[in-house]
Every structure is written in C-alpha cells, then in structure tokens.
Design an enzyme around this catalytic site. Structure first.
Site, short mmCIF file in Angstrom:
data_model
loop_
_atom_site.label_atom_id
_atom_site.label_comp_id
_atom_site.label_asym_id
_atom_site.label_seq_id
_atom_site.Cartn_x
_atom_site.Cartn_y
_atom_site.Cartn_z
N THR A 252 2.68 62.49 70.18
CA THR A 252 1.51 63.64 70.60
C THR A 252 1.83 64.70 69.18
O THR A 252 2.83 64.54 68.31
CB THR A 252 2.03 64.48 71.69
N GLU B 294 -2.00 60.81 75.27
CA GLU B 294 -1.40 60.24 76.37
C GLU B 294 -2.50 59.36 77.00
O GLU B 294 -2.20 58.63 78.17
CB GLU B 294 -0.93 61.30 77.45
N LYS C 274 -3.67 86.46 79.52
CA LYS C 274 -3.78 87.08 81.04
C LYS C 274 -3.83 88.71 80.72
O LYS C 274 -2.58 89.14 80.19
CB LYS C 274 -2.58 86.58 81.82
N TRP D 185 -7.64 86.46 83.76
CA TRP D 185 -7.75 85.55 82.63
C TRP D 185 -8.78 85.82 81.75
O TRP D 185 -9.96 85.77 81.98
CB TRP D 185 -7.61 84.19 83.42
#
Length: 540
Positions: free
Chosen positions: A180, A326, A434, A439
């Site tokens: 990754t 993935e 936040k 959010w």
C-alpha cells in the site's frame, strides 16, 4: 448433489494460453528514454518470458520465492509479469517513487530474493541495496553491468526456456504482491492469488467495466510498479488488446504522441497525470488526433468537475473510478446505468463525479456505530467491501482489525451510497474534519476549490482549534497566470457549503506534496502548519 463441471484452474498460465492461441500477433509497443519505439507482439514477449522463466529457475528461484522488480513501464517488465507467476514464484513490484528507506523496509518485509532493475534506476538501488535481502540482481540495460550483477539480455540469450503456459499451479497460490502507499502509516503487503488476478481481469474486461476487447489499444499510463498497473497487463492479455508501454519518465506530450501514433482507445491514470494532459491539449488543441480514444479512466484520487469538463472539451470521455491496493485494485467505475442516464443533465453530472458502481463479484456496504446505514446518498459511515479479489489479510498479519469478523475489509474511507447504488467517497476517516461536533468533508471542499477557474490544485486539512476542536485550512496552487484571492475563493465556496464549512485560512502554495502514487500527502501539510508559530504565515 454436486455439479458436473470441470475444475478449470484460474491461473496466469490459463490467461497466457488464451493469449498465445488467439492473439499472438497483437502488438506490444514500448517507448524508450530517447523517444524511440520498440515493437513486438504477444508471441515475441511470451517467447522471451519463457526464457526468463528458465533463467530464474536456473538461478534457484522456487515456487513461493519473491522476485522483485524496480522498473518503468516497458516490455521487459511485462515479461516479468508473465514469467514470474508462471514459475510458481511471486512477482513483487517495488514502487520506484518511494523513499529509499521505505524501499529497504518493504523489500525486507516481503523477503525478496531476487531483483530485476532498470539500469537507469541503479543509483536509487544503491541507496538501499545494503539493507535489502536481494541475493541476486539482474539489470535491464545496455552496456557492462556493475560487478556482481547479472545482465538481463545475456541471461535470456543463454536460457533454453521452459513452458509457462501449460503449468499445473494451484489457483489459490500467490502470484503477485504489492504494498500500500502508506498514507496511514507503514506500507502493508497485499498478496494476490492467481484466482484473484484472473477474476479481477475478467471483471475489468466486462462491458460495464473497462469494456476491453481484442480491437482495443491500451495505453498503460498507470505505473506497472504500483498495484499491478491496475490489472491492465493481465486484462489486456486476457482479451488480446494491444499494449502501449510509455517507458521511463513519461510526460503529457509523450503520452499524447503515443495516443495518436498508436491509435489508443483506452487508458487509465491518476488526476495529476490527466491534469498535465489537459494543460497540453489546452495549449495546442489541434496538435493531436485522438479520435479513437473512447475511454479514459481517472482513479487514485477524486476527479474534479473542472478536469472532467476540460477533458470532454477535447472530445475525450473520462470516467471516474475508485480502488485500493487491497482490491487488486479496481473497485468501482462511474458508468451511467440506464436509470441514471434518464435523469436530468444536472443530476447526471452529479452522478458522473461519483466513483460509481462496484465491479463484478465485488460488494460494498457502509456502516457506522449503529450498524448498516441506509443507501440514501446522505448518511455517511465507513466503507467496507468483500469480493473475489479483495484481500483477506495483510502479509505478516499486520492490522488484523482492518478485517471484520464476518469477512469484510474495512477500507478506512468515509462514504455514502445513493439509492441507485453509486458510491461517493466523502473522505478518508483520518482526513474528515470534526468541527463543533459536526463533520466537514475535505474531499468536497477540495473538489469545489479545484472547480474554480483560477485553481490548479487544492488540498484541505484539519488544524486544532480551542473552541471547535478542529477547523479546515486549505492549500491552493493557482493556475498559471491566475491570482485568485482568499475572499474570492471563500465566496466561491459559500455558494455550495454552509458558512461553518469554509476554511479559516487559505494558504497559496507553489505545489502540494504527494505520495508515491499521486495522492495528496496531507501529513506533510499538517507538519507545515504545526511547525509555524502562532499567527505566522506558511511558506509556499
């Protein structure tokens, strides 16, 4: 009662048997550093892959051994894609854009026994060679090779070759591995089985996927050293599409020249790549004939509306996507269903900016603390996925919490799914802001900023705030010749978002740091903000 069908192994040799039998004369074209082109066919590449497989076997490479590559996109790299998995060994493509310390860690963690490297990349190799486990190094390039290293062409010339298409391999055995990009910590290893790669290739080739066939010419602008070049080497071989490999240090002009000269019909890459292509087309709109180019996939990061409109202005057909290492790595594609196509133009434009629908044999769900959330396009939660080509664990067992007890992979993306099934990535969980208990999506702000005609790139990060806990700060790179001001950009955002979403500060910069795969490196931006004194400006 069991079905009476053959247990046909889904392996890379099965793909190559089909390629050799049906498409041996389809073209493989490689661009060299000087701009010259090497022309070959699948038959040529497969013959050389047989000899490479024989050479690797003679060097003591056994099934399960990891064979690393440190190479650009060219036909010799494609030969390793074919040869290594067909010997039972595991192809491990090292990302040449990573820091040498990270490369040393990844090669060691993977247990790479042998490395195939481009001669141009030997200076990079020397920076970590003594910390890597390579027992043997094979160099691709002209001239004498450094002491203790083997010459690629000499090995192939001396090899009698072995069969790579009629090989009895377990479809669940490892064929390849990638790491990754490490945006949330140390890079993690993903190991792909033969079965995984075959099913991923089939899903990508489908009509609602890349819709690839024998008549296509695929420009592999996405690096072969990251995430299996989005599976294109295997997908193209599976259907017999011609492969165009742009070689070392490809720029926008080189890609456009290849697209014209080779009649490219399909390509894929990250937004940064296509921004460069768009700038070249805007500067010389009549220079290239791209009339055969039917599909251009944008992935790796969110595509802005201005990029999509700009490419369409030049009669190109961009399509959004989302994926992860993935997932082998393609997860979704932003094609319009018949139901979506029947919506108003405004509604269609909104949907076309979403990453799209999941590919075949792939499922998505979004969950929050209360469990599964409704597919209303509004409610957000963490995106999870499962499917025929999704990782079930990381190499070495790192971060087991990324996998749920009921068999889903936790992506770390904050997302929503609309009633038509279209995915929308709202943010990475670590990048969501936040503020005062509510959010704020950094991705939404970035997309809106990049939709301003004076903005080339934008990245938004959170900074600590005494009252609101976190507040957004935007980094903006102006387009050449443009000087957008802070209030102008805030007014632009105010037409789309409530006032409390607007960045407290806009930092104008000459560039935004990126990861090796082209994503914004937001940790570096946070460090720049954290390093300044209170009230001090941020260096551009």
């Amino acid at each position: 009662m069991r079905g009476l069908t053959m247990a046909y192994p889904l392996t890379i040799p099965a793909i190559l048997r089909r390629t050799e039998a049906l498409f041996p004369r389809r073209a493989i074209v490689s661009r060299n550093a000087d701009g010259s082109l090497d022309r070959a066919t699948y038959a040529d590449v497969l013959d050389r892959a047989r000899r490479l497989a024989g050479a690797l076997t003679a060097l003591g490479i056994h099934p399960g051994d990891r064979v690393a590559t440190l190479c650009w996109n060219h036909s010799r790299h494609l030969e390793t894609y074919f040869a290594v998995p067909c010997t039972g060994a595991v192809l491990h493509t090292l990302n040449l854009r990573l820091h040498h310390d990270e490369l040393a860690h990844i090669a060691t963690h993977a247990g790479d026994r042998l490395l195939v490297v481009d001669a141009e990349l030997l200076p990079l190799l020397e920076r970590f060679r003594d910390r890597a486990p390579f027992e043997q190094i094979i160099v691709i390039g002209d001239g004498a090779q450094p002491a203790g290293m083997l010459d690629y062409e000499t090995l192939l010339a001396d090899s009698a070759g072995i069969d790579i298409t009629n090989v009895d391999l377990d479809e669940r055995s490892a064929a390849a591995m990638c790491y990754t990009s490490g945006t949330t910590g140390r890079a993690k290893g993903v190991v792909y089985s033969h079965r995984c790669l075959v099913l991923h290739a089939m899903a990508c080739a489908m009509a609602d996927g890349f819709a690839l066939g024998e008549g296509d010419t695929v420009l592999e602008a996405v690096p072969m050293f990251h995430a299996n070049a989005w599976g294109l080497p295997y997908t193209a071989a599976f259907v017999g599409a011609a492969q165009i490999l742009p070689g070392p240090w490809p720029d926008a002009h080189a890609l456009l020249d290849l697209a014209q000269s080779e009649g490219v019909t399909f390509s894929a890459g990250v937004p940064t790549l296509w921004l460069g292509v768009l700038q070249a087309l805007d500067a010389e709109p009549d220079r290239w004939d791209l009339s055969r180019w039917r599909m251009l996939v944008i992935g790796g990061a969110a595509a802005s509306a201005s990029l999509m409109r700009g490419l369409e202005r030049h009669a190109l057909r961009p399509v959004t996507s989302w994926g992860m290492t993935e997932l082998a790595p393609v997860g979704t594609l932003g094609r319009l269903t018949t139901e979506a196509a029947a919506l108003s133009e405004t509604e269609r434009d909104v949907i076309r900016l979403k990453p799209g629908l999941p590919g075949a044999l792939l499922e998505l769900r979004v969950r929050n603390d209360d469990g599964a959330i409704p597919c209303d396009g509004v409610t957000m939660g963490e995106l999870e996925t499962r499917g025929a080509y999704v990782a079930s664990a990381y190499h070495g067992g790192e971060e087991p919490d990324c996998f749920t007890v009921d068999g889903w992979f936790r992506t770390g993306d904050v997302a929503s799914i609309d009633p038509l099934g279209y995915l929308e990535i709202r943010d990475r969980s670590k990048d969501l802001i936040k503020s005062g208990g509510e959010w704020i999506s950094s991705v939404a702000l970035e997309g809106a900023l990049m939709d301003h005609p004076g903005v080339a790139e934008a990245a938004v990060v959170a900074v600590p705030h005494e009252k609101w806990l976190e507040r957004p700060v935007a980094f903006v790179v102006p387009r050449d010749g443009c000087t957008p001001g802070t209030e102008e950009l805030r007014a632009h955002l105010a037409t789309r978002f409530p006032g409390w979403w607007l960045p407290d500060e806009i930092v104008f910069a000459t560039g935004i740091p990126r990861t090796s795969t082209g994503k914004f490196l937001k940790s570096a931006l946070r460090q720049r903000l954290g390093a300044r004194g209170h009230g001090d400006p941020v260096a551009p």
